[in-house]
Design an enzyme around this catalytic site. Structure first.
Site, PDB file in Angstrom:
ATOM      1  N   THR A 185      -1.993   4.355  -3.513  1.00 21.53           N
ATOM      2  CA  THR A 185      -2.268   2.915  -3.401  1.00 21.53           C
ATOM      3  C   THR A 185      -3.582   2.683  -2.659  1.00 21.53           C
ATOM      4  OG1 THR A 185      -1.252   0.788  -2.850  1.00 21.53           O
ATOM      5  CG2 THR A 185      -0.935   2.550  -1.253  1.00 21.53           C
ATOM      6  N   ASN A 186      -3.821   1.473  -2.212  1.00 18.23           N
ATOM      7  CA  ASN A 186      -5.054   1.161  -1.485  1.00 18.23           C
ATOM      8  C   ASN A 186      -4.729   0.176  -0.358  1.00 18.23           C
ATOM      9  OD1 ASN A 186      -5.231  -1.622  -2.598  1.00 18.23           O
ATOM     10  ND2 ASN A 186      -5.469  -0.505  -4.517  1.00 18.23           N
ATOM     11  N   ARG A 187      -5.748  -0.256   0.351  1.00 20.47           N
ATOM     12  CA  ARG A 187      -5.516  -1.025   1.580  1.00 20.47           C
ATOM     13  C   ARG A 187      -5.297  -2.526   1.348  1.00 20.47           C
ATOM     14  NH1 ARG A 187      -6.759   2.199   5.874  1.00 20.47           N
ATOM     15  NH2 ARG A 187      -8.145   3.955   5.431  1.00 20.47           N
TER      16      ARG A 187
END
Ligand SMILES: Cc1cc2nc3c(=O)[nH]c(=O)nc-3n(C[C@H](O)[C@H](O)[C@H](O)COP(=O)(O)O)c2cc1C
Length: 409
Positions: free
Chosen positions: A213-215
């Protein structure tokens, strides 16, 4: 160009700033568009441009304090207020803005404005210090609350001989934006329209317990959903993260890019607006392991094979109907403007909201954001650092203007 101006009776109010001379050109532009124009001027304005010039260009006598006070049997401020279906204050001085905001009526211009029920628009022009002053900004907020449409001044070369914010907006921009912004606002073009918004970072599963995933926190997408719902839209929020769902918003929870695309495609046919605020993963694991992946004895590295995900924004951009508005986000850590312009062209989007996510104060996970709006055939608009809901309202305003321009086309 639209024939919106054809049946308009525009009362142009000119107040006493350096930009008052621009009222002459504006009068010509409005008449060229087919509007009927009458001009009224403050006493101070007459030191900057003679009433005679504006009388000749508007093909009508100009209303001033002197003509108002003349003996006669007409009540000019009421007659002129009733004649107009649009009052345009250009340029608007800090003084006149203050008077209108406070409800003062001590000359012909402020009195006529108070007497009128017409749509009201003003374009301020002043020194950058005056524009930034708390008193002026407080008055502008009051006027917005009183339903005035404000055409913000731009950053440019000021009469004082330096760059600053306070310069009157470009006259052609004023004339072009007016119908679109009034239509979007007065008729609340978003009311009961369906708006589909994506939010959050996608989660691309590796196995039953792990994902890539990402932030992205989803805060910007949720703020957009709230801002669109405030305008009466029916909002479908397709999100990977759970946050408090704003009133009037329907949440569809998804996890990965493919399920997000599936949800988007099922709601798109009925949507007027699509806003892609989710941070979608470009790639996903080639394989989804049935069981938790275990480390082998002696294993010191692992190559993870990824495959390209569908591009949700480009898919929607290519499939969109002529009257749908598509907005994308560009989260960049470098070459922000370049990448946003490229995205605008390549994804078939009407607007790209660019934000610099390397900035700690803005972007992912922060409550604040600072963005630049890139719109086809318009110069980029910078929206300064503010709460994400404030930024979202600006983006929704601009989206409404885009929707209105499609209706007017
Ligand atoms: C040379 C000069 C230039 C001015 N330019 C501006 C201006 O650009 N914007 C502004 O808000 N006031 C400007 N002012 C101040 C206004 O003229 C002053 O506040 C006046 O009372 C405005 O009156 P009015 O709002 O009735 O037109 C200027 C004053 C002078 C003397």
């Amino acid at each position: 160009m639209t024939d919106w101006y054809r049946d308009k009776k525009i009362l142009l109010a000119v107040s006493g700033g350096i930009a008052a001379y621009k009222a002459a050109e504006l009068t010509r532009l409005l008449i060229k568009q087919g509007a009927q124009v009458r001009v009224m001027m403050t006493q101070a304005a007459q030191a900057f441009i003679p009433a005679k010039t504006l009388a000749i260009l508007s093909q009508n006598p100009v209303l001033t304090d002197a003509s108002w006070q003349r003996d006669g049997d007409t009540v000019d401020h009421v007659a002129w207020a009733n004649w107009a279906n649009l009052i345009l204050v250009v340029p608007a001085t800090a003084n006149l803005i203050g008077k209108i905001a406070q409800g003062l009526a001590d000359d012909v211009v402020s009195t006529t404005i108070m007497a009128s029920r017409a749509d009201k628009v003003l374009a301020p022009a002043m020194n950058d210090g005056m524009w930034a002053s708390p008193a002026l900004q407080r008055n502008i907020s009051q006027l917005k609350a009183d339903d005035w449409l404000i055409i913000d001044p731009v950053t440019g070369f000021l009469a004082e001989g330096y760059e600053g914010t306070g310069r009157l907006a470009d006259l052609n921009d004023i004339v072009n934006q007016l119908p679109i912004r009034l239509l979007a606002r007065v008729d609340n073009i978003l009311k009961d329209k369906q708006v589909v918004i994506t939010a959050g970072g996608t989660q691309e599963a590796l196995d039953p317990v792990r994902y890539l995933t990402n932030r992205s926190s989803g805060k910007m997408g949720y703020a957009l959903a709230e801002a669109a719902a405030e305008r009466g839209a029916q909002v479908i929020l397709i999100a990977t993260v759970k946050r408090p769902v704003p009133y009037g918003v329907k949440l569809i929870k998804v996890s990965d890019t493919q399920s997000m695309l599936g949800a988007v495609e099922s709601y798109l046919p009925g949507a007027s607006v699509f806003i892609a605020a989710a941070a979608v993963s470009d790639f996903r694991p080639v394989q989804l392991a049935k069981n938790k992946i275990k480390k082998m004895p002696g294993q010191t590295s692992w190559q993870l094979a990824l495959t390209l995900n569908p591009d949700i924004l480009a898919t929607v951009g290519q499939a969109k109907k002529p009257q749908q508005v598509v907005v994308g986000f560009a989260a960049e850590t470098q070459n922000l403007a370049d990448n946003a312009q490229k995205k605008l062209a390549s994804k078939g989007a009407d607007m790209i909201v660019a934000n610099d996510v390397s900035d700690q104060a803005a972007g992912f996970n922060s409550n604040d954001n600072a963005v630049i709006l890139f719109i086809k055939n318009q110069s980029p608009q910078t929206v300064a650092l503010a709460d994400k809901l404030v930024i979202a309202r600006k983006i929704i305003d601009q989206t409404m203007a885009l929707l209105a321009s499609k209706v007017l086309e």
